[in-house]
Write an enzyme that holds these catalytic residues in place. Structure first.
Site, PDB file in Angstrom:
ATOM      1  CD  GLU A   6      -2.820   1.229   2.428  1.00 59.22           C
ATOM      2  OE1 GLU A   6      -3.589   2.189   2.561  1.00 59.22           O
ATOM      3  OE2 GLU A   6      -2.823   0.257   3.210  1.00 59.22           O
TER       4      GLU A   6
ATOM      5  CE  LYS B 205      -5.983  -0.575   1.166  1.00 54.13           C
ATOM      6  NZ  LYS B 205      -6.370  -1.016   2.528  1.00 54.13           N
TER       7      LYS B 205
END
Length: 335
Positions: A165, A207
């Protein structure tokens, strides 16, 4: 994790973040209320029809329902893969005022092994990139990219799928073009370090943020423009061997996040080498949290709102989301 048009649900907020959201709604900031809220989420009927995996935090992965079933076992029974957030949060990056670096690599392999024994099937690590005219610095981008790559390699070494992420924050007055420029630089840096560290790209999930204008930017682009900017950025940077990209919501409302994801899957269907999914937290949780407000007699109504938002994103993965879906009884009760 990205099969069957499903996505991930992030319920990995730290104790401090969860307590702040509770405080805003007058919910007692206690371990019991946090457990009750998360039990509401993991026991939502039919959640597995839209959600493939749930990202937990250290507190949540250890919690049990009132009936003494572990949250991990409840998720397993619903066909939802349990995951775990393993970064240790951010601190100021030395030498780079106003920029952050994520901690948690020390002892990570042992922690991951413990979580795997507890039933976790994947993990998540977040890097945070702030944007303005002068930021991010190259030092910040490189430091966070290298940490993300090291984390991903360690995950794969112990048999967990890494969810990577790198978040370019929405806060600020930057425009869409500036977000695209920074997002592209961040993704290029990560995949360069991933190659150096030996990350198996076919065994990870990315992500990222969507490419969006800053929250204070005067020009807030429409969903189609955002879809074009986001997918083109990804086509320039993300190797085809990555199986799935699951967007974070980053503070978007549930309706906006669904509409923007829908536009991407509708406009670029058949032209992308990876699947575009979702890994939302507030964009799925917030309506349900507002309904529940800490009251046990509101659990069913809150669960209906949570399932509705998950279903909207399930539809957005197929390019089948429509604003009319927000007129259902579950959606109306969330307003």
């Amino acid at each position: 994790m990205v099969a069957d048009d499903k996505g991930l649900l992030a319920i990995d907020e730290s104790i401090g973040t969860c307590n702040r959201r509770f405080a805003a709604l007058g919910i007692p900031e206690t371990a019991d209320r946090r457990r009750a809220w998360r039990e509401l989420i993991v026991t939502t009927p039919g959640l597995g029809q839209s959600i493939s995996g749930a990202i937990l935090c250290d507190e949540t992965i250890r919690q049990r329902t009132g009936g003494e079933a572990s949250f991990v076992s409840v998720l397993d029974d619903a066909g939802i893969l349990p995951g775990i957030k393993v970064d240790a949060g951010t601190i100021e990056l030395a030498g780079h005022p106003g920029e952050k670096i994520t901690e948690g690599l020390d002892g990570l392999q042992a922690r991951l092994a413990t979580y795997a024994e507890m039933g976790a099937r994947f993990a998540k690590w977040r890097g945070v990139i702030a944007v303005d005219a002068d930021r991010p610095s190259r030092g910040c981008v490189e430091a966070n990219a290298q940490a993300l790559a090291r984390y991903a390699t360690i995950c794969q070494q112990v048999g967990l799928v890494p969810v990577v992420e790198p978040e370019v924050l929405m806060e600020g007055s930057h425009d869409l073009a500036r977000c695209a420029e920074v997002t592209e630089a961040v993704l290029r840096a990560f995949f360069r370090h991933a190659d150096e560290q030996g990350v198996m790209l076919e065994a990870m999930i990315l992500k990222p943020n969507m490419v969006l204008p800053g929250l204070d930017c005067a020009n807030q682009e429409d969903a189609d423009t955002i879809a074009n900017a986001t997918v083109n950025c990804l086509l320039h940077t993300v190797p085809a061997s990555v199986p799935g990209i699951a967007f974070l919501s980053g503070g978007q409302t549930g309706e906006l996040a669904s509409a923007r994801l829908n536009a991407m899957n509708l406009r670029f269907r058949g032209r992308m080498p990876w699947q575009l999914a979702f890994s939302f937290a507030r964009a799925i949780q917030q309506p349900a949290l507002q309904i529940w407000a800490g009251q046990d007699d509101r659990v069913q109504a809150a669960q209906a709102a949570l399932a509705h938002r998950a279903m909207c994103n399930h539809a957005a993965r197929r390019g089948a989301y429509d604003a009319a879906m927000e007129l259902t009884p579950a959606a109306a009760s969330a307003r």
